[in-house]
Structures are given as C-alpha cells and as structure tokens.
Write a protein that holds these residues in place. Structure first.
Motif, PDB file in Angstrom:
ATOM      1  N   ALA A 169     -62.948 -59.425   1.192  1.00 51.54           N
ATOM      2  CA  ALA A 169     -62.258 -58.161   1.438  1.00 51.54           C
ATOM      3  C   ALA A 169     -63.001 -57.255   2.394  1.00 51.54           C
ATOM      4  CB  ALA A 169     -62.042 -57.445   0.105  1.00 51.54           C
ATOM      5  N   LEU A 170     -64.325 -57.216   2.295  1.00 46.03           N
ATOM      6  CA  LEU A 170     -65.100 -56.283   3.109  1.00 46.03           C
ATOM      7  C   LEU A 170     -64.931 -56.555   4.595  1.00 46.03           C
ATOM      8  CD1 LEU A 170     -66.997 -53.887   3.006  1.00 46.03           C
ATOM      9  CD2 LEU A 170     -68.924 -55.461   2.803  1.00 46.03           C
ATOM     10  N   GLU A 171     -64.849 -57.813   4.950  1.00 47.14           N
ATOM     11  CA  GLU A 171     -64.671 -58.174   6.353  1.00 47.14           C
ATOM     12  C   GLU A 171     -63.366 -57.600   6.905  1.00 47.14           C
ATOM     13  OE1 GLU A 171     -63.976 -62.398   8.361  1.00 47.14           O
ATOM     14  OE2 GLU A 171     -66.044 -62.172   7.666  1.00 47.14           O
ATOM     15  N   LYS A 172     -62.322 -57.593   6.087  1.00 49.95           N
ATOM     16  CA  LYS A 172     -61.022 -57.064   6.519  1.00 49.95           C
ATOM     17  C   LYS A 172     -61.030 -55.542   6.593  1.00 49.95           C
ATOM     18  CE  LYS A 172     -58.639 -60.992   4.418  1.00 49.95           C
ATOM     19  NZ  LYS A 172     -57.745 -61.457   3.335  1.00 49.95           N
ATOM     20  N   MET A 173     -61.949 -54.913   5.868  1.00 47.05           N
ATOM     21  CA  MET A 173     -62.016 -53.455   5.862  1.00 47.05           C
ATOM     22  C   MET A 173     -62.800 -52.906   7.048  1.00 47.05           C
ATOM     23  SD  MET A 173     -62.854 -52.698   1.853  1.00 47.05           S
ATOM     24  CE  MET A 173     -61.841 -53.310   0.513  1.00 47.05           C
ATOM     25  N   ARG A 174     -63.560 -53.777   7.723  1.00 42.50           N
ATOM     26  CA  ARG A 174     -64.398 -53.321   8.834  1.00 42.50           C
ATOM     27  C   ARG A 174     -63.579 -53.163  10.112  1.00 42.50           C
ATOM     28  NH1 ARG A 174     -68.795 -57.560   6.920  1.00 42.50           N
ATOM     29  NH2 ARG A 174     -70.243 -56.235   5.772  1.00 42.50           N
ATOM     30  N   THR A 175     -62.663 -52.227  10.090  1.00 36.67           N
ATOM     31  CA  THR A 175     -61.790 -51.957  11.229  1.00 36.67           C
ATOM     32  C   THR A 175     -62.456 -50.933  12.164  1.00 36.67           C
ATOM     33  OG1 THR A 175     -60.672 -50.323   9.844  1.00 36.67           O
ATOM     34  CG2 THR A 175     -59.666 -52.504  10.005  1.00 36.67           C
ATOM     35  N   PRO A 176     -62.028 -50.861  13.434  1.00 34.25           N
ATOM     36  CA  PRO A 176     -62.629 -49.906  14.384  1.00 34.25           C
ATOM     37  C   PRO A 176     -62.562 -48.458  13.898  1.00 34.25           C
ATOM     38  CG  PRO A 176     -61.304 -51.519  15.552  1.00 34.25           C
ATOM     39  CD  PRO A 176     -61.065 -51.753  14.092  1.00 34.25           C
ATOM     40  N   ILE A 177     -61.437 -48.106  13.258  1.00 37.16           N
ATOM     41  CA  ILE A 177     -61.299 -46.799  12.615  1.00 37.16           C
ATOM     42  C   ILE A 177     -61.010 -47.072  11.136  1.00 37.16           C
ATOM     43  CG2 ILE A 177     -59.966 -44.660  12.472  1.00 37.16           C
ATOM     44  CD1 ILE A 177     -59.332 -44.977  15.430  1.00 37.16           C
ATOM     45  N   VAL A 178     -61.841 -46.550  10.248  1.00 38.13           N
ATOM     46  CA  VAL A 178     -61.712 -46.844   8.815  1.00 38.13           C
ATOM     47  C   VAL A 178     -60.801 -45.816   8.156  1.00 38.13           C
ATOM     48  CG1 VAL A 178     -62.960 -47.233   6.669  1.00 38.13           C
ATOM     49  CG2 VAL A 178     -64.042 -47.802   8.854  1.00 38.13           C
ATOM     50  N   THR A 179     -59.785 -46.312   7.437  1.00 40.71           N
ATOM     51  CA  THR A 179     -58.835 -45.425   6.773  1.00 40.71           C
ATOM     52  C   THR A 179     -58.580 -45.894   5.350  1.00 40.71           C
ATOM     53  OG1 THR A 179     -56.889 -46.706   7.428  1.00 40.71           O
ATOM     54  CG2 THR A 179     -57.647 -45.012   8.967  1.00 40.71           C
ATOM     55  N   PRO A 180     -58.175 -44.983   4.467  1.00 43.87           N
ATOM     56  CA  PRO A 180     -57.757 -45.403   3.125  1.00 43.87           C
ATOM     57  C   PRO A 180     -56.371 -46.039   3.190  1.00 43.87           C
ATOM     58  CG  PRO A 180     -57.508 -43.032   3.372  1.00 43.87           C
ATOM     59  CD  PRO A 180     -58.156 -43.528   4.630  1.00 43.87           C
ATOM     60  N   LEU A 181     -55.891 -46.515   2.046  1.00 42.14           N
ATOM     61  CA  LEU A 181     -54.564 -47.120   1.974  1.00 42.14           C
ATOM     62  C   LEU A 181     -53.660 -46.260   1.097  1.00 42.14           C
ATOM     63  CD1 LEU A 181     -55.599 -50.849   1.373  1.00 42.14           C
ATOM     64  CD2 LEU A 181     -54.957 -49.781   3.544  1.00 42.14           C
ATOM     65  N   GLY A 182     -52.426 -46.091   1.524  1.00 39.37           N
ATOM     66  CA  GLY A 182     -51.468 -45.309   0.743  1.00 39.37           C
ATOM     67  C   GLY A 182     -51.949 -43.899   0.487  1.00 39.37           C
ATOM     68  N   SER A 183     -51.872 -43.473  -0.766  1.00 34.35           N
ATOM     69  CA  SER A 183     -52.289 -42.119  -1.132  1.00 34.35           C
ATOM     70  C   SER A 183     -53.794 -41.942  -1.044  1.00 34.35           C
ATOM     71  CB  SER A 183     -51.826 -41.799  -2.559  1.00 34.35           C
ATOM     72  OG  SER A 183     -52.555 -42.597  -3.496  1.00 34.35           O
ATOM     73  N   GLY A 184     -54.540 -43.046  -1.131  1.00 31.92           N
ATOM     74  CA  GLY A 184     -56.005 -42.983  -1.139  1.00 31.92           C
ATOM     75  C   GLY A 184     -56.570 -42.603  -2.487  1.00 31.92           C
ATOM     76  N   LYS A 185     -55.679 -42.334  -3.460  1.00 32.79           N
ATOM     77  CA  LYS A 185     -56.130 -41.890  -4.777  1.00 32.79           C
ATOM     78  C   LYS A 185     -56.374 -43.043  -5.754  1.00 32.79           C
ATOM     79  CE  LYS A 185     -53.741 -37.437  -4.408  1.00 32.79           C
ATOM     80  NZ  LYS A 185     -52.666 -36.562  -4.995  1.00 32.79           N
ATOM     81  N   GLN A 186     -55.886 -44.234  -5.404  1.00 35.22           N
ATOM     82  CA  GLN A 186     -56.079 -45.390  -6.282  1.00 35.22           C
ATOM     83  C   GLN A 186     -57.545 -45.821  -6.253  1.00 35.22           C
ATOM     84  OE1 GLN A 186     -54.799 -45.358  -3.294  1.00 35.22           O
ATOM     85  NE2 GLN A 186     -54.773 -47.349  -2.280  1.00 35.22           N
ATOM     86  N   PHE A 187     -58.027 -46.330  -7.382  1.00 32.09           N
ATOM     87  CA  PHE A 187     -59.423 -46.735  -7.485  1.00 32.09           C
ATOM     88  C   PHE A 187     -59.606 -48.173  -7.014  1.00 32.09           C
ATOM     89  CE2 PHE A 187     -59.245 -43.071 -10.202  1.00 32.09           C
ATOM     90  CZ  PHE A 187     -60.451 -42.437  -9.958  1.00 32.09           C
ATOM     91  N   ILE A 188     -60.797 -48.460  -6.499  1.00 34.28           N
ATOM     92  CA  ILE A 188     -61.153 -49.799  -6.029  1.00 34.28           C
ATOM     93  C   ILE A 188     -62.373 -50.271  -6.823  1.00 34.28           C
ATOM     94  CG2 ILE A 188     -61.903 -51.206  -4.074  1.00 34.28           C
ATOM     95  CD1 ILE A 188     -60.500 -49.304  -2.210  1.00 34.28           C
ATOM     96  N   PRO A 189     -62.170 -50.953  -7.940  1.00 35.31           N
ATOM     97  CA  PRO A 189     -63.307 -51.522  -8.678  1.00 35.31           C
ATOM     98  C   PRO A 189     -63.923 -52.647  -7.844  1.00 35.31           C
ATOM     99  CG  PRO A 189     -61.348 -51.341 -10.071  1.00 35.31           C
ATOM    100  CD  PRO A 189     -60.901 -51.150  -8.668  1.00 35.31           C
ATOM    101  N   TRP A 190     -65.230 -52.603  -7.653  1.00 31.74           N
ATOM    102  CA  TRP A 190     -65.903 -53.533  -6.743  1.00 31.74           C
ATOM    103  C   TRP A 190     -67.172 -54.076  -7.393  1.00 31.74           C
ATOM    104  CZ3 TRP A 190     -70.914 -52.253  -5.461  1.00 31.74           C
ATOM    105  CH2 TRP A 190     -71.309 -50.939  -5.772  1.00 31.74           C
ATOM    106  N   VAL A 191     -67.701 -55.149  -6.811  1.00 31.99           N
ATOM    107  CA  VAL A 191     -68.977 -55.694  -7.269  1.00 31.99           C
ATOM    108  C   VAL A 191     -69.638 -56.431  -6.111  1.00 31.99           C
ATOM    109  CG1 VAL A 191     -67.958 -57.874  -8.118  1.00 31.99           C
ATOM    110  CG2 VAL A 191     -70.111 -57.037  -9.089  1.00 31.99           C
ATOM    111  N   HIS A 192     -70.928 -56.271  -5.965  1.00 32.19           N
ATOM    112  CA  HIS A 192     -71.691 -57.009  -4.945  1.00 32.19           C
ATOM    113  C   HIS A 192     -71.782 -58.468  -5.393  1.00 32.19           C
ATOM    114  CE1 HIS A 192     -75.025 -58.338  -2.425  1.00 32.19           C
ATOM    115  NE2 HIS A 192     -75.046 -57.165  -1.800  1.00 32.19           N
ATOM    116  N   ILE A 193     -71.640 -59.384  -4.475  1.00 39.04           N
ATOM    117  CA  ILE A 193     -71.641 -60.803  -4.820  1.00 39.04           C
ATOM    118  C   ILE A 193     -72.947 -61.239  -5.495  1.00 39.04           C
ATOM    119  CG2 ILE A 193     -72.492 -61.615  -2.556  1.00 39.04           C
ATOM    120  CD1 ILE A 193     -70.401 -63.942  -2.907  1.00 39.04           C
ATOM    121  N   GLU A 194     -74.032 -60.587  -5.168  1.00 41.42           N
ATOM    122  CA  GLU A 194     -75.327 -60.898  -5.788  1.00 41.42           C
ATOM    123  C   GLU A 194     -75.289 -60.578  -7.284  1.00 41.42           C
ATOM    124  OE1 GLU A 194     -79.282 -62.285  -5.634  1.00 41.42           O
ATOM    125  OE2 GLU A 194     -78.025 -62.033  -3.859  1.00 41.42           O
ATOM    126  N   ASP A 195     -74.742 -59.424  -7.619  1.00 40.49           N
ATOM    127  CA  ASP A 195     -74.646 -59.027  -9.029  1.00 40.49           C
ATOM    128  C   ASP A 195     -73.685 -59.935  -9.789  1.00 40.49           C
ATOM    129  OD1 ASP A 195     -76.467 -56.871  -9.166  1.00 40.49           O
ATOM    130  OD2 ASP A 195     -75.023 -55.537  -8.218  1.00 40.49           O
TER     131      ASP A 195
END
Length: 293
Positions: free
Chosen positions: A172-198
């Motif tokens: 997912a992170l690779e797809k998020m690395r756009t030239p201009i970074v923006t949220p999606l939709g309302s931007g209010k939704q949460f994004i639970p994440w985890v580093h692959i190492e953890d």
C-alpha cells in the motif's frame, strides 16, 4: 533445524517473513503452484493436491494464502475467489495434516481487521468485539473458522488480524507515494497500519513463545486518512493537499471495493502489547515511514 511451512509465501509478508525466519536458522518451506527451487513445494487448491514431502519435520504452519482484497473489483465471482482462496486452502492443509498425522505445534493464520467491518466511528475495536455483518466481516469470519478447525486435533491456533502493512517495496505504501499526497474521501476514516518488521516479529513470537489466540496486528498509534497523508507528505518532503480525492470518483473507479478506502475505525493493539515478550519497534507512524524511505 526446525522447519516452518508457509502458504502464500511468495507474497509481500511471506517473502519478508521467510527472510527473518532464515536469519534465525529456521528451515522455511513454501507452498507454490509453480515451485522454482528446493524450498518450494507444489500444491493446487482446486485439485486438492499438496506434495506430502512439504510436511516432513514441520513444527508450524503459517497460513498467509489468499487473493488480494484490493487487487480487483468485487464482482460476484471475485468475492467467491476471495473467500475460497483462504478457506479452501486452510481446509486442504487441515485434511493433509490429519491424513499424515503430522504432530504440529501450531497453526498460525493471517486474518484482517475487516473482521470488524468497513465502518468509520470513534469506537476502538478489540479482539472481543463481534464480527461485522458485511462482506469483509464474512470473509474474515470464514477465514478464521477455517483456522480454528485445527483445534480439533489439539493444535494451538494463533490468528493475527492485520491492518495495512507498511513496507519499503510493494504494498500500500508504494501506491501512496504520489507526487502530491492527499487523503481519500472525507479524510476522517482511520487507517490501522503496521510496519512489516513488527508484523513478522508477531509471527516469530507465535512460534517461539507459544503466542496463541487472536490478536490485532496493528500499531498503537491511530491515524485518519488525513493525518496519515500529512505525515507521509512530510516524510517524503512532498506537497500535501488537504482536499481528499472525492468519494464518488473512488466509487466510480473501484466499485463496491472503494469502501475499504473510504471507511475505517480505530483498532486496539493493547492485547498484543500486554504480552511481556513483545514490544513494537515502530509504534509511531513518523518513525515507521522514516525507516521505509
């Protein structure tokens, strides 16, 4: 030397986990439809076939197999594939373990935070919450039920309900690395994440420390789509545009699948943190992103 058998071992998490296990002197065996080397063993879910030599001296199975939730639009046929690729594969492993009377010490299965549904709220979901009454909830419930059947043979079961996995390459992170970074939709939704190492350390702990039961595999820091994007833009030193990509465009482009981009709630990591033998290396998003540049 202990042997670990991984289904879905050629995917993002599987490849990284194989590397980490081999660094700890485990022999890792991979189930593959098209084996290419000596540590890969052929299986075919539709034909109900697994090379039996894959199970020799195996102490644990790590079940990562499953078609990518966000890879294609959710047609009726795709929905069946998303469920069957997880459930039929687990059933095949169960049947073969039973047939061969393999003395497994543990069955460790991936699952998803989709168990709690595609919903945005202020509620912090824990492992004790009920499964959601939507498609993602259905996928995860059937996935986990397929894992729990191993208990019939007195095999300990561990389930890791995983958020968005952040890694240096792919994902997912690779797809998020756009030239201009923006949220999606309302931007209010949460994004639970985890580093692959953890995440991989959780799998290793399940093997080495008998970490059994169900755990949310997410970092403790909560971020909305807006705050995540803002932190990412700062890390990349790229412009941040606070106006989100409109919901109707995402729905037009992705169809029903857009819900996984537009909805999301807080997921608790407290249960895994209570385990005295586990601690997050990357509990903060800024540190995780800095590590993955």
């Amino acid at each position: 030397m202990k042997s670990i058998l991984i289904s879905g071992g050629t995917g993002l998490v599987g490849k990284y986990l194989q590397k980490k296990l081999e660094e700890k002197n485990y022999r890792v065996k991979i189930l593959s439809r098209s084996p290419k080397n000596e540590n890969e063993f052929k299986w075919n879910i539709n034909d109900g076939y697994i090379d039996e030599s894959a199970f020799e001296n195996v102490s644990h199975i790590i079940h990562l197999a499953g078609a990518g939730i966000a890879d294609k639009r959710w047609t009726n046929e795709r929905k069946k594939e998303l469920i069957n690729s997880r459930v039929k594969s687990a059933n095949l492993l169960f049947d073969k373990i039973k047939e061969l009377e393999t003395p497994l010490k543990g069955f460790i299965s991936a699952s998803g935070i989709g168990y709690y549904g595609a919903v945005t709220s202020d509620k912090i979901f824990t492992e004790d919450d009920n499964v959601a009454n939507d498609f993602l909830g259905e996928v995860c419930k059937k996935w986990e039920d397929a894992a729990h059947q191993f208990k019939i043979n007195n095999i300990p079961v561990t389930i890791l309900r995983t958020g968005i996995v952040l890694s240096k390459k792919e994902g997912a992170l690779e797809k998020m690395r756009t030239p201009i970074v923006t949220p999606l939709g309302s931007g209010k939704q949460f994004i639970p994440w985890v580093h692959i190492e953890d995440l991989c350390q959780m799998y290793i702990n399940a093997i080495e420390l008998d970490l059994t039961g169900t755990y949310n595999a997410v970092a403790p820091e909560h971020h909305t789509s807006k705050s995540f994007s803002k932190t990412l833009a700062k890390s990349l030193k790229r412009p941040f545009l606070p106006i989100g990509v409109p919901s109707f465009i995402l729905k037009l482009f992705f169809g029903e699948m857009a819900i996984i981009l537009l909805e999301g709630s807080k997921i608790s990591s407290k249960k895994i943190e209570k385990n005295k033998d586990y601690s997050f290396r990357f509990s903060k998003l800024q540190k995780a992103l800095s590590n993955l540049k």
